[in-house]
Motif scaffolding. Structure first.
Motif, PDB file in Angstrom:
ATOM      1  N   LEU A   1       0.721  -0.635   0.072  1.00 25.23           N
ATOM      2  CA  LEU A   1       0.307  -0.042  -0.237  1.00 25.23           C
ATOM      3  C   LEU A   1       0.172   1.392  -0.280  1.00 25.23           C
ATOM      4  CD1 LEU A   1      -2.708  -1.225   2.507  1.00 25.23           C
ATOM      5  CD2 LEU A   1      -2.667  -1.178   0.110  1.00 25.23           C
ATOM      6  N   ASP A   2       1.715   0.932   0.663  1.00 21.37           N
ATOM      7  CA  ASP A   2       2.984   2.386   0.624  1.00 21.37           C
ATOM      8  C   ASP A   2       3.506   2.524  -0.603  1.00 21.37           C
ATOM      9  OD1 ASP A   2       2.129   3.070   3.406  1.00 21.37           O
ATOM     10  OD2 ASP A   2       4.223   1.824   4.194  1.00 21.37           O
ATOM     11  N   THR A   3       4.043   1.593  -1.167  1.00 19.90           N
ATOM     12  CA  THR A   3       4.514   2.041  -2.704  1.00 19.90           C
ATOM     13  C   THR A   3       3.738   1.661  -3.896  1.00 19.90           C
ATOM     14  OG1 THR A   3       5.564  -0.466  -1.842  1.00 19.90           O
ATOM     15  CG2 THR A   3       6.262   1.012  -3.888  1.00 19.90           C
ATOM     16  N   TYR A   4       1.804   1.385  -4.102  1.00 19.44           N
ATOM     17  CA  TYR A   4       1.662   1.665  -4.910  1.00 19.44           C
ATOM     18  C   TYR A   4      -0.100   2.426  -4.422  1.00 19.44           C
ATOM     19  CZ  TYR A   4       5.532  -2.190  -6.330  1.00 19.44           C
ATOM     20  OH  TYR A   4       6.082  -2.465  -6.631  1.00 19.44           O
ATOM     21  N   GLY A   5      -0.173   2.264  -3.135  1.00 17.77           N
ATOM     22  CA  GLY A   5      -1.456   1.902  -3.257  1.00 17.77           C
ATOM     23  C   GLY A   5      -2.518   1.326  -2.829  1.00 17.77           C
ATOM     24  N   ALA A   6      -3.993   1.852  -2.312  1.00 16.22           N
ATOM     25  CA  ALA A   6      -4.742   0.807  -2.392  1.00 16.22           C
ATOM     26  C   ALA A   6      -5.398   0.162  -3.882  1.00 16.22           C
ATOM     27  CB  ALA A   6      -5.860   1.747  -1.624  1.00 16.22           C
ATOM     28  N   ASP A   7      -5.775   1.141  -5.084  1.00 11.14           N
ATOM     29  CA  ASP A   7      -6.187   0.566  -6.069  1.00 11.14           C
ATOM     30  C   ASP A   7      -5.274  -0.177  -6.847  1.00 11.14           C
ATOM     31  OD1 ASP A   7      -9.186   1.141  -5.475  1.00 11.14           O
ATOM     32  OD2 ASP A   7      -9.036   2.963  -6.343  1.00 11.14           O
ATOM     33  N   VAL A   8      -4.203  -0.339  -7.264  1.00 10.80           N
ATOM     34  CA  VAL A   8      -3.268  -0.382  -7.711  1.00 10.80           C
ATOM     35  C   VAL A   8      -2.954  -2.118  -7.459  1.00 10.80           C
ATOM     36  CG1 VAL A   8      -0.673  -0.816  -8.597  1.00 10.80           C
ATOM     37  CG2 VAL A   8      -2.582   1.446  -8.388  1.00 10.80           C
ATOM     38  N   THR A   9      -3.005  -1.705  -5.459  1.00  8.55           N
ATOM     39  CA  THR A   9      -2.767  -3.289  -5.870  1.00  8.55           C
ATOM     40  C   THR A   9      -3.963  -4.290  -5.623  1.00  8.55           C
ATOM     41  OG1 THR A   9      -1.259  -2.122  -4.044  1.00  8.55           O
ATOM     42  CG2 THR A   9      -2.091  -4.623  -3.121  1.00  8.55           C
ATOM     43  N   ARG A  10      -5.346  -3.623  -5.843  1.00 13.25           N
ATOM     44  CA  ARG A  10      -6.569  -4.085  -5.286  1.00 13.25           C
ATOM     45  C   ARG A  10      -5.835  -4.316  -7.090  1.00 13.25           C
ATOM     46  NH1 ARG A  10     -10.899  -2.678  -1.872  1.00 13.25           N
ATOM     47  NH2 ARG A  10     -11.890  -3.451  -3.682  1.00 13.25           N
ATOM     48  N   LEU A  11      -6.723  -4.249  -7.874  1.00 16.09           N
ATOM     49  CA  LEU A  11      -7.024  -3.877  -9.414  1.00 16.09           C
ATOM     50  C   LEU A  11      -5.442  -4.955  -9.464  1.00 16.09           C
ATOM     51  CD1 LEU A  11      -8.045  -3.229 -11.906  1.00 16.09           C
ATOM     52  CD2 LEU A  11      -6.141  -1.970 -12.327  1.00 16.09           C
ATOM     53  N   TYR A  12      -3.761  -5.356  -9.096  1.00 21.05           N
ATOM     54  CA  TYR A  12      -3.650  -5.567  -9.713  1.00 21.05           C
ATOM     55  C   TYR A  12      -3.492  -7.713  -8.515  1.00 21.05           C
ATOM     56  CZ  TYR A  12       1.439  -7.739 -10.305  1.00 21.05           C
ATOM     57  OH  TYR A  12       2.161  -9.179 -10.927  1.00 21.05           O
ATOM     58  N   ILE A  13      -3.557  -7.622  -7.777  1.00 24.33           N
ATOM     59  CA  ILE A  13      -3.721  -8.715  -7.222  1.00 24.33           C
ATOM     60  C   ILE A  13      -4.647  -9.363  -8.374  1.00 24.33           C
ATOM     61  CG2 ILE A  13      -5.168  -8.339  -5.296  1.00 24.33           C
ATOM     62  CD1 ILE A  13      -1.427 -10.577  -4.384  1.00 24.33           C
ATOM     63  N   LEU A  14      -5.896  -8.668  -8.120  1.00 20.83           N
ATOM     64  CA  LEU A  14      -6.866  -9.065  -8.756  1.00 20.83           C
ATOM     65  C   LEU A  14      -6.963  -9.658 -10.005  1.00 20.83           C
ATOM     66  CD1 LEU A  14      -9.808  -6.948  -7.467  1.00 20.83           C
ATOM     67  CD2 LEU A  14      -9.029  -9.414  -6.512  1.00 20.83           C
ATOM     68  N   HIS A  15      -6.373  -9.445 -10.499  1.00 24.51           N
ATOM     69  CA  HIS A  15      -5.250  -9.530 -12.570  1.00 24.51           C
ATOM     70  C   HIS A  15      -4.845 -10.395 -12.400  1.00 24.51           C
ATOM     71  CE1 HIS A  15      -5.231  -8.754 -15.955  1.00 24.51           C
ATOM     72  NE2 HIS A  15      -3.875  -9.133 -16.401  1.00 24.51           N
ATOM     73  N   SER A  16      -3.858 -11.063 -10.995  1.00 24.14           N
ATOM     74  CA  SER A  16      -2.747 -11.619 -11.290  1.00 24.14           C
ATOM     75  C   SER A  16      -3.192 -13.514 -11.782  1.00 24.14           C
ATOM     76  CB  SER A  16      -1.804 -11.505 -10.100  1.00 24.14           C
ATOM     77  OG  SER A  16      -2.882 -12.594  -8.796  1.00 24.14           O
ATOM     78  N   ALA A  17      -3.997 -13.538 -11.210  1.00 26.05           N
ATOM     79  CA  ALA A  17      -4.616 -15.112 -11.613  1.00 26.05           C
ATOM     80  C   ALA A  17      -5.345 -15.082 -11.279  1.00 26.05           C
ATOM     81  CB  ALA A  17      -3.261 -16.306 -10.462  1.00 26.05           C
ATOM     82  N   GLU A  18      -6.061 -16.652 -11.050  1.00 19.13           N
ATOM     83  CA  GLU A  18      -7.283 -16.705 -11.389  1.00 19.13           C
ATOM     84  C   GLU A  18      -8.047 -18.273 -10.370  1.00 19.13           C
ATOM     85  OE1 GLU A  18      -9.890 -14.966 -12.420  1.00 19.13           O
ATOM     86  OE2 GLU A  18     -10.259 -15.640 -14.236  1.00 19.13           O
ATOM     87  N   TYR A  19      -8.643 -18.143 -10.151  1.00 23.51           N
ATOM     88  CA  TYR A  19      -8.789 -19.491  -8.959  1.00 23.51           C
ATOM     89  C   TYR A  19      -8.092 -20.128  -8.200  1.00 23.51           C
ATOM     90  CZ  TYR A  19     -13.910 -19.300 -11.012  1.00 23.51           C
ATOM     91  OH  TYR A  19     -14.526 -19.326 -11.724  1.00 23.51           O
ATOM     92  N   ASP A  20      -7.314 -21.253  -8.431  1.00 25.55           N
ATOM     93  CA  ASP A  20      -6.236 -21.963  -7.802  1.00 25.55           C
ATOM     94  C   ASP A  20      -5.119 -21.510  -8.080  1.00 25.55           C
ATOM     95  OD1 ASP A  20      -7.002 -23.612  -9.776  1.00 25.55           O
ATOM     96  OD2 ASP A  20      -5.879 -24.981  -8.577  1.00 25.55           O
ATOM     97  N   SER A  21      -4.774 -21.286  -8.892  1.00 28.17           N
ATOM     98  CA  SER A  21      -3.558 -21.125  -9.333  1.00 28.17           C
ATOM     99  C   SER A  21      -2.887 -19.566  -9.112  1.00 28.17           C
ATOM    100  CB  SER A  21      -3.448 -20.875 -11.010  1.00 28.17           C
ATOM    101  OG  SER A  21      -4.603 -19.532 -11.871  1.00 28.17           O
ATOM    102  N   ASP A  22      -1.147 -20.304  -8.980  1.00 21.31           N
ATOM    103  CA  ASP A  22      -0.517 -19.384  -8.008  1.00 21.31           C
ATOM    104  C   ASP A  22      -0.418 -18.060  -8.589  1.00 21.31           C
ATOM    105  OD1 ASP A  22      -0.881 -20.558  -6.028  1.00 21.31           O
ATOM    106  OD2 ASP A  22       1.224 -22.205  -7.252  1.00 21.31           O
ATOM    107  N   ALA A  23      -0.293 -16.483  -8.626  1.00 16.95           N
ATOM    108  CA  ALA A  23      -0.010 -15.710  -8.926  1.00 16.95           C
ATOM    109  C   ALA A  23       1.582 -15.111  -8.404  1.00 16.95           C
ATOM    110  CB  ALA A  23      -0.846 -14.695  -8.224  1.00 16.95           C
ATOM    111  N   ASP A  24       2.380 -14.992  -9.290  1.00 19.38           N
ATOM    112  CA  ASP A  24       3.320 -14.290  -8.751  1.00 19.38           C
ATOM    113  C   ASP A  24       3.585 -12.731  -8.908  1.00 19.38           C
ATOM    114  OD1 ASP A  24       6.518 -14.429  -8.296  1.00 19.38           O
ATOM    115  OD2 ASP A  24       7.062 -14.330 -10.280  1.00 19.38           O
ATOM    116  N   TRP A  25       4.319 -12.230  -7.333  1.00 22.98           N
ATOM    117  CA  TRP A  25       3.923 -10.367  -8.044  1.00 22.98           C
ATOM    118  C   TRP A  25       5.368  -9.957  -8.565  1.00 22.98           C
ATOM    119  CZ3 TRP A  25       0.143  -7.208  -4.872  1.00 22.98           C
ATOM    120  CH2 TRP A  25       1.108  -5.685  -5.083  1.00 22.98           C
ATOM    121  N   ARG A  26       4.894  -9.526  -9.526  1.00 20.20           N
ATOM    122  CA  ARG A  26       6.042  -8.960  -9.766  1.00 20.20           C
ATOM    123  C   ARG A  26       6.172  -7.303  -9.170  1.00 20.20           C
ATOM    124  NH1 ARG A  26       7.276 -12.471 -14.995  1.00 20.20           N
ATOM    125  NH2 ARG A  26       6.281 -13.743 -14.420  1.00 20.20           N
TER     126      ARG A  26
END
Length: 905
Positions: free
Chosen positions: A625-650
RNA sequence: GCGGGGGUUGCCGAGCGGAAAAGGCGCAGGGCUUAAGACCCUGUCCCGUAGGGGUCCGCGGGUUCGAAUCCCGCCCCCCGCACCA
């Protein structure tokens, strides 16, 4: 960039209490995510699970549901105590991890020397992060699991489970460190965290004319019929009194037996050589066989006494051969292997001696073959004809129940070493409290309820079925940790996964607890029976000291919110918490209060590395949140992967999301309040495409596919908008109300800010855009497709001309349109006949027949081009002309509906 | 071993009977700009002086007019198998 905006709207939401949910006339939706465990800061994994939950809560709210989305904190168990001890000890590793990865300032950290301080600190941190990311949580219902009121609730639950006969005493094997005098978990281990506990069967062979017992440890009890001798390693053994019998076992085995819930007493040491040549009696078979020496015997494996089945065990076969003793192997299992199976495989693999490492492989191959395909031969008494897999189980059971054999626990891999450096053992814990998940009746009920549930993704239903079948009794009491004491046996604490099974209904109580209306002493058995189980009566519940009105109100609230409509959780909880969640609900509640749906999401790694709370790396929610803010974090994590597949934060990708969001924000801000002029064909195209996107997004969200939803709602719509602007669209505002609403569940702060440029309501409470088939405009869509296709074609051609200056476009002649129509309706033949009747030249007819399949009927082609001359000229940097005179005939010939002839020069 | 999932174009990842195959990221070129960034456009499997052709979706077979998508065999990867939150 959005910090101010985010804070502003969080304050507004809180001020107007828009996420505080109480019963109403509206249809309810109760969604929960697992409360976080507070032995550190919230991290990217929590961020993913919780953001999915929040986006869905917001989506359902906008779809018109009265949504309850609560959260509490989990602090039960040992890790927090462990952490407090480590901090108090100033453990350097812990200090490093907590300052570096959990971002706890060193000064603060060193103060966290008691569990209470840790809970207080991390609860405060968690609450602040959860608010700063903008979750639509009803915070009036927050609690921690050590609250007195919560403990009353847990006690009630345990009494009720016990009453149902689902909690009983028993014993079970655990990995145990003799030095720490404690069971050990994976992360307590220095070595051997892969090891599991294996049950050997120790079959008792009595020495002839003696009371000495030789307990032969085996994983293949069915081969008892083929025993020809037994093995001892030529070394020291011991004689020990074990439950009243004199056992001869290895020294190591003796040490292990001490931990195995047996009465064990060491009598004396003895040399194995004393026994060589003497006879023992094979139980059941009642055959006398000799005791022989073998080097391959591992005294540190089980009892250190081994029975020899040379026909089916390669080790035994080889050892006997080397020993040169005249013993005939006894074949007792039939497969497609001819002769003596062990002999065959030993020869096939060219095994040299009993120290040949290939022996291990031979053993495995043979075991597998015989276990799966073998049949017991006629020399196996009543087991003759039985499948090996079945006989094995039957024989083991029988031997044990006849006391001819005992279970001997051993690790599957060795060594297993505790962090303190001590070698671990298998300890059988006695008089432990168990939850009887193995109860068949219970399982059947859970399975049957599972069938009525929605599981997302749906293939997890099969996973759940299997896990329910597999679930065994679970020890639910601990000596150490934070938590609630077992009410009837106060020396024991209720284990932390067992106290977090039905707490979703506690959120209803928590509101009243936090209001001060419901005090711990009010939370009586009668009250909870009445509230949750429809048991007893309002009169009895009144003994709690509460007024009827209050009780009625709480009861109504429970009736309104329960059951949980969706529990959204990480996949690590499938095999434990989510199962217990189902089991306990099924055991205690009426059908109508049982969970409706479970969703499972995957993990989050960090730049390709696995995150670890205790070792790092770790990305805390706060840091994100400090680095990117709430909405960016939210949008990114929601878009990162679907269902049970693993996401990679880059982080590099997240940064580009920052830019994308800025672009969106600016674009909307510049266009939102512009007055909308006359609606053009292009505008209708935008509306049409946007409407399709709405359908997609709703469809995705209904299946909890946040990645697809964000992909369409944000990126695909953005691409339509780009094309629209490029095409000279001026009325972007026509979709902006809806676009903002469409994105509000994902990036609520920015959407709220933009929305308020025009409205005074909260977009978070607006109605979610609906798909409207009337807004689809096939004509407009066709026209735009035509334009972009034509543009691409001209560009393609342009590449091949040097110094291009002008493009001539020649739409197909009318007769081709007529012919195409006929071809589409009645087939090509009809069309060709029509053309020849019309007197069209042969070359033209042949060209038509070759090309007609990729032609398309576009209304008013010429008009479309004429109206977009400027656009084409600007994009192509060419003059555009419809003058057909300049086009060579052989090019004109190939002009088709939808694909005009073009000539660049 | 058992159970569940999966191998797609530089990477992540859609597609699950008819498209060189969505979207994101990265990279390259161009435009804009005093300039950097941002923004916009184009390209990113190979070939191609006219909108075209060829080769592709772990490997090997098969079904089909047609397969990344269906069937069979094989190889490889990830996760769980607990008493720990």
């Amino acid at each position: 960039m959005f910090v101010e905006i985010e804070r502003k709207w969080q304050e507004m939401w809180e001020k107007y209490r828009i996420f505080e949910a109480d019963p109403s006339d509206k249809e309810k939706f109760f969604i929960t995510v697992p409360y976080p465990y507070l032995n550190g800061n919230l991290h990217a994994g929590h961020t993913r699970t919780f953001t999915i939950g929040d986006a869905f809560a917001r989506y359902m709210r906008m779809k018109g549901y009265n949504v309850l989305f609560p959260l509490g904190f989990h602090v039960t168990g040992t890790p927090i105590i462990g952490l407090a001890e480590l901090i108090a000890k100033r453990d350097q590793r812990t200090i490093d991890v907590y300052t570096k990865f959990h971002d706890v300032p060193i000064g603060e950290l060193l103060k966290l020397t008691t569990p209470e301080k840790i809970v207080e600190y991390f609860a405060k941190e968690a609450l602040s992060a959860l608010k700063r990311i903008g979750y639509s949580i009803d915070w009036r219902r927050v609690f921690t699991t050590t609250d007195e009121a919560y403990q009353k609730f847990i006690e009630w639950q345990f009494w009720r489970l016990k009453e149902l006969g689902l909690i009983e005493k028993g014993s079970h094997p655990v990995r145990y460190c003799p030095n720490d005098q404690n069971p050990v978990e994976d992360h307590d281990l220095l070595l051997g965290d892969e090891a599991s506990i294996v049950e050997f069967v120790a079959i008792k062979f009595r020495l002839k004319d003696s009371d000495l017992i030789f307990p032969c440890a085996t994983l293949r009890a069915e081969t008892i019929f083929g025993v020809t001798n037994i093995w001892l390693k030529p070394t020291k053994y011991v004689i020990a009194m074990v439950d009243g019998e004199k056992w001869v076992v290895s020294k190591e085995a003796y040490e292990k037996l001490v931990f195995m819930d047996k009465k064990v007493e060491l009598l004396r040491e003895v040399d194995a050589s004393e026994f060589f040549g003497k006879k023992v009696i094979v139980p059941i078979v009642e055959r006398e066989v000799p005791i022989l020496p073998a080097e391959f015997v591992d005294t540190d494996n089980a009892t250190g006494v081994v029975m020899s089945v040379p026909a089916h065990a390669p080790y035994d076969y080889v050892a006997l051969k080397e020993l040169g003793v005249e013993i005939e192997p006894i074949v007792i299992i039939g497969t497609d292997i001819k002769g003596i199976p062990a002999k065959e495989i030993v020869e096939e693999l060219g095994i040299k001696g009993q120290n040949d490492p290939e022996l291990e492989k031979a053993t495995k191959i043979l075991y597998k073959r015989e276990f799966h395909t073998g049949i017991m031969l006629e020399n196996t008494g009543k087991f003759a004809g039985m499948k090996v897999s079945e006989a094995k189980e039957r024989i083991e059971k029988e031997l044990i129940s006849l006391k001819i054999a005992d279970v001997f626990y051993e690790f599957s891999e060795k060594p297993v070493v505790c962090r303190c450096g001590t070698k671990c053992v298998v300890k059988v814990v006695k008089d432990q409290w168990f939850i009887r998940y193995s109860n068949e009746n219970w399982k059947r009920k859970v399975l049957s309820h599972l069938e009525k549930m929605t599981i997302i993704p749906e293939y997890y239903k099969e996973e759940f079925r299997n896990k329910i079948e597999w679930l065994k009794d679970k020890a639910c009491a601990r000596r150490k940790g934070l938590g609630t004491r077992i009410p009837w046996d106060r020396e024991w604490l209720i284990e932390s996964l067992s106290d977090s099974t039905i707490y979703m209904c506690y959120y209803i109580l928590a509101k009243y607890v936090n209001l001060g209306i419901l005090k711990p002493e009010n939370i009586t058995m009668e009250l909870l029976d009445y509230l949750f189980l429809n048991r007893g009566s309002l009169e009895l519940a009144k003994n709690s000291g509460l007024s009827k009105d209050v009780i009625r109100k709480i009861k109504e609230e429970f009736e309104y919110w329960y059951p949980v409509d969706l529990r959204s959780s990480g996949k690590d909880l499938v095999a434990n918490h989510l199962l217990f969640y189902l089991f306990h609900h099924v055991a205690l509640f009426e059908e109508k209060y049982l969970p409706r749906a479970i969703a499972v999401n995957g993990y989050v790694s960090l730049e390709g590395q696995k995150m670890s709370k205790s070792k790092g790396p770790l990305l805390t929610m706060k840091r994100a949140l400090d680095t990117y803010g709430a909405d960016v974090t939210r949008l990114y994590i929601l878009h990162s992967a679907e269902y049970d597949s693993d996401a990679d934060w880059r982080s590099k990708e997240v940064e580009s999301f920052v830019e994308s969001l800025k672009r969106f924000f600016n674009l909307v801000r510049e266009n939102y309040t512009k007055e909308v002029n006359e609606v053009t064909l292009l505008d209708r195209w935008l509306i049409s495409k946007f409407n399709r996107a709405v359908k997609d997004v709703r469809d995705a969200m209904d299946k909890l596919q946040t990645r697809r939803a964000v992909n369409v709602a944000f990126f695909e719509v953005m691409n339509y908008v780009r094309w629209y602007i490029r095409r000279g669209g001026k009325n972007l505002a026509i979709i902006l109300d809806d676009w903002i609403k469409l994105l509000a569940p994902f990036i609520p702060h920015i959407c709220e800010e933009l929305w308020h440029m025009k409205h005074s309501s909260f977009v978070s409470l607006e109605k979610y855009p609906d798909f409207d088939p009337n807004k689809l405009d096939p004509v407009a869509e066709k026209a735009e497709e035509y334009i972009s296709r034509l543009l691409e074609d001209i560009k393609e051609v342009k590449k091949f001309v040097e110094n291009p200056r002008i493009v001539y476009i020649y739409p197909a002649e009318d007769w081709k349109f007529e012919a195409l129509k006929i071809a589409n309706e009645k087939g090509l033949k009809e069309a060709l006949r029509f053309l020849s009747e019309k007197g069209i030249a042969k070359e033209d007819i042949s060209a038509f027949s070759k090309k007609f399949k990729n032609a398309e009927l576009i209304p008013n082609e010429r008009e479309i081009i004429e109206q977009n001359l400027e656009f084409f000229e600007r994009e192509l940097q060419l003059r555009v002309s419809l003058d057909s005179e300049k086009i060579p005939v052989d090019k004109k010939r190939f002009a088709m509906p939808g694909r005009p002839a073009i000539f660049v020069c």
